[in-house]
Design a protein around this motif. Structure first.
Motif, PDB file in Angstrom:
ATOM      1  N   LEU A 186       0.790  -1.530  -0.153  1.00  0.00           N
ATOM      2  CA  LEU A 186      -0.155   0.109   0.151  1.00  0.00           C
ATOM      3  C   LEU A 186       0.778   1.303   0.083  1.00  0.00           C
ATOM      4  O   LEU A 186       1.875   1.209   0.585  1.00  0.00           O
ATOM      5  N   ASP A 187       0.362   2.373  -0.724  1.00  0.00           N
ATOM      6  CA  ASP A 187       0.939   3.528  -0.592  1.00  0.00           C
ATOM      7  C   ASP A 187       0.537   4.345   0.661  1.00  0.00           C
ATOM      8  O   ASP A 187      -0.218   3.780   1.318  1.00  0.00           O
ATOM      9  N   PRO A 188       1.172   5.458   0.889  1.00  0.00           N
ATOM     10  CA  PRO A 188       0.920   6.038   2.404  1.00  0.00           C
ATOM     11  C   PRO A 188      -0.658   6.597   2.457  1.00  0.00           C
ATOM     12  O   PRO A 188      -1.362   6.743   3.279  1.00  0.00           O
ATOM     13  N   LEU A 189      -1.562   6.576   1.308  1.00  0.00           N
ATOM     14  CA  LEU A 189      -2.789   6.693   1.274  1.00  0.00           C
ATOM     15  C   LEU A 189      -3.691   5.608   1.469  1.00  0.00           C
ATOM     16  O   LEU A 189      -4.869   5.702   1.513  1.00  0.00           O
ATOM     17  N   GLY A 190      -3.275   4.436   1.439  1.00  0.00           N
ATOM     18  CA  GLY A 190      -3.963   3.354   1.507  1.00  0.00           C
ATOM     19  C   GLY A 190      -4.078   2.686   0.140  1.00  0.00           C
ATOM     20  O   GLY A 190      -4.893   1.349   0.332  1.00  0.00           O
ATOM     21  N   THR A 191      -3.716   3.291  -0.870  1.00  0.00           N
ATOM     22  CA  THR A 191      -4.126   2.706  -2.016  1.00  0.00           C
ATOM     23  C   THR A 191      -3.178   1.489  -2.269  1.00  0.00           C
ATOM     24  O   THR A 191      -1.837   1.523  -2.295  1.00  0.00           O
TER      25      THR A 191
END
Length: 208
Positions: A186-191
Motif C-alpha cells: 500500500l502507498d501512504p494513502l492506503g491505495t
C-alpha cells in the motif's frame, strides 16, 4: 527439576515426585489445567524435558547414568514447503509452531512489503494467476491455495506473524491443510500498489 509444554499447551513437569493427590505420577506428569496425569516413560527424575516441533517428547535423566528417553506420537505433524512462481520479490512463509490437534499453528512471513497481508488457508491447492482475479496482482504470481478461511495481518519491518487455533477434535488428526500469504503493498494513502504471493505450505495436523 524440568518443565516443558506440549503443543496443546499442557504443562509437562519432571522431578522427584511420585504422585499428585491420589494419582500415581512417578517422575514425569502433564497438567491440563485441571489435573496431573502420568506420562509413564521414565524411571528416574528428569533433569531436562523437551518437546520437538514434529511431536517427540524427550526426557534426560542422570541417575545412575545419563539417559535420554523419548515418547513419539503415532500421528506426527508435518510441514511441506510448496512451490511459488512469483517473479517479484518473493515473500517467504515458514512455520514456527507446527499444527497439532488442540494446539496453535504459527507461521512467519518474511520480506513482506508495507501494507496488509491476507492469510489464506484451504483444503485444496490451486494454480491460479493472481492477475486473473486481482487487478493489482503481479504478473506471474500464483494463488496456490483454494481459500476456505481468511484472516489479515499487518507486517512490521517486513515481517508478518500469523496463528491458527486447531480445534481439540481427534478427527482432525492426519488432516491436510494448505497455507499461503497474499501481501498487498500500500502507498501512504492506503491505495494498493501491488499484490504478490508467498510460497505455499502443506500442513499435516498431528496428535499427541
Amino acid at each position: 527439576r524440568a518443565l516443558s509444554n506440549l503443543p496443546t499447551g499442557e504443562l509437562v513437569a519432571g522431578g522427584f515426585f511420585q504422585s499428585s493427590g491420589a494419582t500415581s505420577t512417578p517422575y514425569l506428569a502433564s497438567f491440563d489445567g485441571a489435573s496431573w496425569q502420568p506420562m509413564g516413560f521414565v524411571n528416574s527424575a528428569p533433569t531436562a524435558v523437551h518437546f520437538s516441533i514434529t511431536g517427540t517428547l524427550f526426557a534426560a535423566t542422570d541417575a545412575p547414568n545419563l539417559t535420554i528417553a523419548r515418547r513419539s506420537t503415532s500421528c506426527p505433524s508435518t510441514v511441506q514447503n510448496g512451490p511459488s512462481n512469483c517473479p517479484a520479490v518473493l515473500p517467504i512463509l515458514e512455520a514456527t509452531t507446527w499444527p497439532f490437534v488442540g494446539g496453535t499453528y504459527r507461521a512467519l512471513g518474511r520480506d513482506i512489503p508495507d501494507g496488509l497481508v491476507v492469510d489464506v488457508y484451504g483444503l485444496q491447492t490451486l494454480n491460479t494467476p493472481l492477475d486473473s482475479i486481482l487487478a493489482s496482482g503481479s504478473i506471474g504470481c500464483l494463488l496456490l491455495v483454494e481459500p476456505v478461511f481468511l484472516q489479515t495481518a499487518v507486517p512490521i519491518s517486513g515481517v508478518a506473524t500469523t496463528a491458527l487455533a486447531i480445534p481439540a477434535d481427534p478427527a482432525l488428526a492426519n488432516a491436510t491443510l494448505w497455507h499461503q500469504l497474499v501481501p498487498f503493498e500500500l502507498d501512504p494513502l492506503g491505495t494498493v500498489i501491488e499484490a504478490t504471493t508467498s510460497n505455499a505450505l502443506g500442513l499435516t495436523i498431528g496428535d499427541f
